[in-house]
Design a protein around this motif. Structure first.
Motif, PDB file in Angstrom:
ATOM      1  N   VAL A  74       0.839  -1.199   0.000  1.00 32.43           N
ATOM      2  CA  VAL A  74       0.000   0.000   0.000  1.00 32.43           C
ATOM      3  C   VAL A  74       0.877   1.254   0.000  1.00 32.43           C
ATOM      4  CG1 VAL A  74      -1.688   1.348   1.312  1.00 32.43           C
ATOM      5  CG2 VAL A  74      -1.971  -1.129   1.074  1.00 32.43           C
ATOM      6  N   GLU A  75       1.923   1.246   0.811  1.00 28.22           N
ATOM      7  CA  GLU A  75       2.837   2.391   0.836  1.00 28.22           C
ATOM      8  C   GLU A  75       3.532   2.563  -0.510  1.00 28.22           C
ATOM      9  OE1 GLU A  75       3.129   4.735   3.193  1.00 28.22           O
ATOM     10  OE2 GLU A  75       1.377   3.660   3.961  1.00 28.22           O
ATOM     11  N   ALA A  76       3.917   1.458  -1.130  1.00 26.96           N
ATOM     12  CA  ALA A  76       4.548   1.534  -2.452  1.00 26.96           C
ATOM     13  C   ALA A  76       3.571   2.099  -3.481  1.00 26.96           C
ATOM     14  CB  ALA A  76       5.034   0.153  -2.881  1.00 26.96           C
ATOM     15  N   ALA A  77       2.311   1.695  -3.387  1.00 27.61           N
ATOM     16  CA  ALA A  77       1.303   2.213  -4.317  1.00 27.61           C
ATOM     17  C   ALA A  77       1.097   3.713  -4.108  1.00 27.61           C
ATOM     18  CB  ALA A  77      -0.004   1.458  -4.138  1.00 27.61           C
ATOM     19  N   ARG A  78       1.117   4.150  -2.856  1.00 32.09           N
ATOM     20  CA  ARG A  78       1.014   5.593  -2.586  1.00 32.09           C
ATOM     21  C   ARG A  78       2.198   6.333  -3.205  1.00 32.09           C
ATOM     22  NH1 ARG A  78      -0.773   4.358   3.001  1.00 32.09           N
ATOM     23  NH2 ARG A  78      -3.007   4.812   3.127  1.00 32.09           N
ATOM     24  N   ARG A  79       3.377   5.756  -3.050  1.00 39.39           N
ATOM     25  CA  ARG A  79       4.567   6.371  -3.641  1.00 39.39           C
ATOM     26  C   ARG A  79       4.435   6.434  -5.154  1.00 39.39           C
ATOM     27  NH1 ARG A  79      10.627   3.721  -3.643  1.00 39.39           N
ATOM     28  NH2 ARG A  79      11.730   5.488  -4.603  1.00 39.39           N
ATOM     29  N   ALA A  80       3.956   5.344  -5.757  1.00 38.34           N
ATOM     30  CA  ALA A  80       3.762   5.319  -7.203  1.00 38.34           C
ATOM     31  C   ALA A  80       2.792   6.408  -7.640  1.00 38.34           C
ATOM     32  CB  ALA A  80       3.246   3.944  -7.642  1.00 38.34           C
ATOM     33  N   ALA A  81       1.678   6.530  -6.928  1.00 39.84           N
ATOM     34  CA  ALA A  81       0.678   7.545  -7.282  1.00 39.84           C
ATOM     35  C   ALA A  81       1.261   8.947  -7.138  1.00 39.84           C
ATOM     36  CB  ALA A  81      -0.560   7.384  -6.413  1.00 39.84           C
ATOM     37  N   ASP A  82       2.019   9.173  -6.076  1.00 39.34           N
ATOM     38  CA  ASP A  82       2.636  10.494  -5.872  1.00 39.34           C
ATOM     39  C   ASP A  82       3.613  10.829  -6.997  1.00 39.34           C
ATOM     40  OD1 ASP A  82       1.199  10.835  -3.540  1.00 39.34           O
ATOM     41  OD2 ASP A  82       2.847  10.253  -2.208  1.00 39.34           O
ATOM     42  N   LEU A  83       4.290   9.811  -7.511  1.00 40.43           N
ATOM     43  CA  LEU A  83       5.261  10.022  -8.592  1.00 40.43           C
ATOM     44  C   LEU A  83       4.600  10.088  -9.963  1.00 40.43           C
ATOM     45  CD1 LEU A  83       8.078   7.572  -7.412  1.00 40.43           C
ATOM     46  CD2 LEU A  83       8.265  10.069  -7.553  1.00 40.43           C
ATOM     47  N   GLY A  84       3.331   9.702 -10.039  1.00 39.95           N
ATOM     48  CA  GLY A  84       2.635   9.698 -11.321  1.00 39.95           C
ATOM     49  C   GLY A  84       2.739   8.397 -12.085  1.00 39.95           C
ATOM     50  N   ILE A  85       3.280   7.350 -11.464  1.00 48.97           N
ATOM     51  CA  ILE A  85       3.344   6.037 -12.111  1.00 48.97           C
ATOM     52  C   ILE A  85       1.918   5.494 -12.210  1.00 48.97           C
ATOM     53  CG2 ILE A  85       4.164   3.659 -11.879  1.00 48.97           C
ATOM     54  CD1 ILE A  85       6.605   4.815 -10.360  1.00 48.97           C
ATOM     55  N   PRO A  86       1.447   5.118 -13.394  1.00 46.87           N
ATOM     56  CA  PRO A  86       0.032   4.779 -13.548  1.00 46.87           C
ATOM     57  C   PRO A  86      -0.382   3.432 -12.981  1.00 46.87           C
ATOM     58  CG  PRO A  86       1.087   5.160 -15.701  1.00 46.87           C
ATOM     59  CD  PRO A  86       2.162   5.155 -14.663  1.00 46.87           C
ATOM     60  N   VAL A  87       0.545   2.443 -12.998  1.00 45.99           N
ATOM     61  CA  VAL A  87       0.162   1.062 -12.691  1.00 45.99           C
ATOM     62  C   VAL A  87       1.246   0.392 -11.847  1.00 45.99           C
ATOM     63  CG1 VAL A  87      -0.460  -1.192 -13.677  1.00 45.99           C
ATOM     64  CG2 VAL A  87      -1.033   0.891 -14.919  1.00 45.99           C
ATOM     65  N   VAL A  88       0.799  -0.424 -10.883  1.00 46.23           N
ATOM     66  CA  VAL A  88       1.704  -1.348 -10.201  1.00 46.23           C
ATOM     67  C   VAL A  88       1.273  -2.769 -10.555  1.00 46.23           C
ATOM     68  CG1 VAL A  88       2.237   0.213  -8.299  1.00 46.23           C
ATOM     69  CG2 VAL A  88       0.312  -1.383  -8.070  1.00 46.23           C
ATOM     70  N   ALA A  89       2.245  -3.665 -10.635  1.00 41.71           N
ATOM     71  CA  ALA A  89       1.983  -5.074 -10.931  1.00 41.71           C
ATOM     72  C   ALA A  89       2.357  -5.900  -9.708  1.00 41.71           C
ATOM     73  CB  ALA A  89       2.787  -5.525 -12.151  1.00 41.71           C
ATOM     74  N   LEU A  90       1.476  -6.799  -9.285  1.00 36.35           N
ATOM     75  CA  LEU A  90       1.661  -7.548  -8.050  1.00 36.35           C
ATOM     76  C   LEU A  90       2.062  -8.992  -8.328  1.00 36.35           C
ATOM     77  CD1 LEU A  90      -1.437  -6.295  -6.023  1.00 36.35           C
ATOM     78  CD2 LEU A  90       0.921  -5.432  -5.931  1.00 36.35           C
ATOM     79  N   PHE A  91       3.095  -9.441  -7.602  1.00 39.27           N
ATOM     80  CA  PHE A  91       3.570 -10.822  -7.706  1.00 39.27           C
ATOM     81  C   PHE A  91       3.788 -11.356  -6.287  1.00 39.27           C
ATOM     82  CE2 PHE A  91       4.873  -8.616 -11.535  1.00 39.27           C
ATOM     83  CZ  PHE A  91       4.500  -9.497 -12.539  1.00 39.27           C
ATOM     84  N   PRO A  92       3.268 -12.548  -5.982  1.00 39.28           N
ATOM     85  CA  PRO A  92       3.327 -13.035  -4.598  1.00 39.28           C
ATOM     86  C   PRO A  92       4.526 -13.935  -4.311  1.00 39.28           C
ATOM     87  CG  PRO A  92       1.895 -14.450  -5.866  1.00 39.28           C
ATOM     88  CD  PRO A  92       2.431 -13.412  -6.838  1.00 39.28           C
ATOM     89  N   PHE A  93       5.012 -13.842  -3.078  1.00 34.29           N
ATOM     90  CA  PHE A  93       5.926 -14.852  -2.535  1.00 34.29           C
ATOM     91  C   PHE A  93       5.074 -15.762  -1.663  1.00 34.29           C
ATOM     92  CE2 PHE A  93       8.645 -16.527   0.841  1.00 34.29           C
ATOM     93  CZ  PHE A  93       9.670 -17.099   0.097  1.00 34.29           C
ATOM     94  N   THR A  94       4.705 -16.903  -2.212  1.00 35.77           N
ATOM     95  CA  THR A  94       3.778 -17.808  -1.533  1.00 35.77           C
ATOM     96  C   THR A  94       4.537 -18.745  -0.605  1.00 35.77           C
ATOM     97  OG1 THR A  94       2.345 -17.749  -3.490  1.00 35.77           O
ATOM     98  CG2 THR A  94       1.958 -19.517  -1.901  1.00 35.77           C
ATOM     99  N   ASP A  95       4.056 -18.845   0.619  1.00 38.57           N
ATOM    100  CA  ASP A  95       4.668 -19.750   1.586  1.00 38.57           C
ATOM    101  C   ASP A  95       4.695 -21.170   1.010  1.00 38.57           C
ATOM    102  OD1 ASP A  95       4.605 -21.729   3.956  1.00 38.57           O
ATOM    103  OD2 ASP A  95       5.124 -19.821   4.904  1.00 38.57           O
ATOM    104  N   PRO A  96       5.832 -21.870   1.113  1.00 37.71           N
ATOM    105  CA  PRO A  96       5.911 -23.231   0.556  1.00 37.71           C
ATOM    106  C   PRO A  96       4.828 -24.163   1.074  1.00 37.71           C
ATOM    107  CG  PRO A  96       8.103 -22.436   1.109  1.00 37.71           C
ATOM    108  CD  PRO A  96       7.139 -21.416   1.634  1.00 37.71           C
ATOM    109  N   SER A  97       4.358 -23.932   2.305  1.00 35.42           N
ATOM    110  CA  SER A  97       3.320 -24.802   2.865  1.00 35.42           C
ATOM    111  C   SER A  97       1.993 -24.667   2.128  1.00 35.42           C
ATOM    112  CB  SER A  97       3.119 -24.489   4.353  1.00 35.42           C
ATOM    113  OG  SER A  97       2.573 -23.194   4.530  1.00 35.42           O
ATOM    114  N   LEU A  98       1.816 -23.570   1.373  1.00 34.52           N
ATOM    115  CA  LEU A  98       0.574 -23.335   0.634  1.00 34.52           C
ATOM    116  C   LEU A  98       0.671 -23.771  -0.832  1.00 34.52           C
ATOM    117  CD1 LEU A  98      -0.326 -19.779   2.000  1.00 34.52           C
ATOM    118  CD2 LEU A  98      -1.310 -21.980   2.688  1.00 34.52           C
ATOM    119  N   ARG A  99       1.832 -24.241  -1.229  1.00 37.84           N
ATOM    120  CA  ARG A  99       2.020 -24.681  -2.620  1.00 37.84           C
ATOM    121  C   ARG A  99       1.611 -26.152  -2.763  1.00 37.84           C
ATOM    122  NH1 ARG A  99       6.007 -21.840  -5.745  1.00 37.84           N
ATOM    123  NH2 ARG A  99       6.623 -19.893  -4.742  1.00 37.84           N
TER     124      ARG A  99
END
Length: 340
Positions: A74-99
């Motif tokens: 959320v903080e990174a998205a706020r920073r992106a918006a403040d800088l004018g970056i239009p889009v963020v792309a999300l990628f997860p680090f999934t716990d091995p126990s959930l794979r």
């Protein structure tokens, strides 16, 4: 103005008086006639999300990049918006126990990507969110699809990808990014989104995604590097093929893709330029983790000027015709642009 010489006369006669260096002699003239440049509006910032709270966890193979908690995203998205970056792309680090073998966590409406998407949309609704559709962050074997008897099966995988896309759209994702390279997935995802009331949700197809050595640090970041069994050459594209990229892109466009992408970026600038010329639609380049890490490592060793190399690499994408660039340099580039 230097003294005229016989050589000057010969050069003027040969060139008809044209001196191309005249336009390069000052910073302001170079800026005035520059054909392409990188703007903040061109940037998509890939962000890695992890479980838990607290400080970001650095990714050792990607200097300057970290896995962030949901709150950190959320903080990174706020920073992106403040800088004018239009889009963020999300990628997860999934716990091995959930794979597991089928990547079932991808269908969990409370998985990391969905929670981060909801949190960002609640806090920074003006930012666009792109979500990756593929199973590799969720499978125990590290592949983008279901494996049966050593084969990554296409149609069963597409069924799950459609369900994954719906889960992400319901969480608030704006752009679905199928990166799996299964045949027919764009058409099936488009149909599923439309049927579920998400007709305005966009699809950015990884139309030309090559089996590449430049994905290693990304796999570290999402935790799939150690899990991967074998390689992905039966579904990602062969590096020697260019005409095949045209066929892949044409198929995805016909199936309903709103935008297309080339990945990796710099090693495939020729592919990027050909797709732009052929289809005349928004075409993006992904400056991969390996490309990023290469520049950062060389800069940290003092072998290159990192700032100049960063901008030179991004301008190459724009010169080749890219509508935009997914790059881990996004916030750094945006700050540099604002500073002038």
């Amino acid at each position: 103005m230097g003294e005229r010489t016989a050589t000057s006369t010969r050069i003027d006669r040969a060139t008809g008086g044209t001196r191309l260096r005249r336009l390069r002699q000052n910073d302001w003239t170079r800026r005035l006639v520059r054909e392409t440049d990188v703007r903040v509006d061109d940037l998509i910032w890939p962000i890695f999300v992890r479980e838990g709270d607290g400080d970001a966890h650095p990714v050792a193979s990607m200097p300057g990049v970290s896995r962030r908690s949901v709150a950190g995203c959320v903080e990174a998205a706020r920073r992106a918006a403040d800088l004018g970056i239009p889009v963020v792309a999300l990628f997860p680090f999934t716990d091995p126990s959930l794979r597991d073998e089928t990547g079932s966590e991808a269908l969990n409406e409370s998985n990391l990507v969905c929670r981060a998407t909801r949190a960002i949309k609640d806090a920074v609704p003006e930012i666009g969110i792109l979500c990756d559709v593929a199973l590799d962050p969720y499978t125990s074997h590290g592949h983008d699809g279901i494996v049966r008897d050593g084969v990554i099966v296409n149609d069963e995988t597409v069924d799950l990808l459609c369900r994954q896309a719906l889960v992400q759209a319901r969480a608030g994702c704006d752009i679905i990014g199928p990166s799996d390279m299964m045949d027919g997935r764009v058409a099936c995802i488009r149909e599923a989104l439309d049927a579920d009331g998400f007709g305005d949700t966009m699809i950015m197809s990884y139309a030309a995604k090559y089996a590449s050595a430049f994905y290693g640090p990304f796999r570290d970041a999402v935790g799939s590097a150690g899990a991967l069994r074998g390689d992905k050459r039966t579904y990602q594209m062969d590096m020697g093929n260019a005409l095949e990229a045209l066929r892949e892109a044409a198929q995805d466009i016909a199936e309903g893709a709103d935008m297309i992408m080339v990945k990796p970026g710099l090693p495939y600038l020729d592919i990027l330029a050909r797709l732009v010329d052929e289809f005349r639609m928004p075409t993006f380049a992904y400056q991969t983790s390996g490309e990023y890490a290469t520049i950062m490592a060389a800069a940290q060793n003092g072998w290159i000027d990192g700032e100049k190399a960063m901008f030179e690499s991004l301008r190459a994408f724009k010169r080749a015709g890219a509508a935009g660039i997914l790059t881990y340099f996004a916030p750094r580039v945006a700050e540099a642009i604002h500073k002038g």
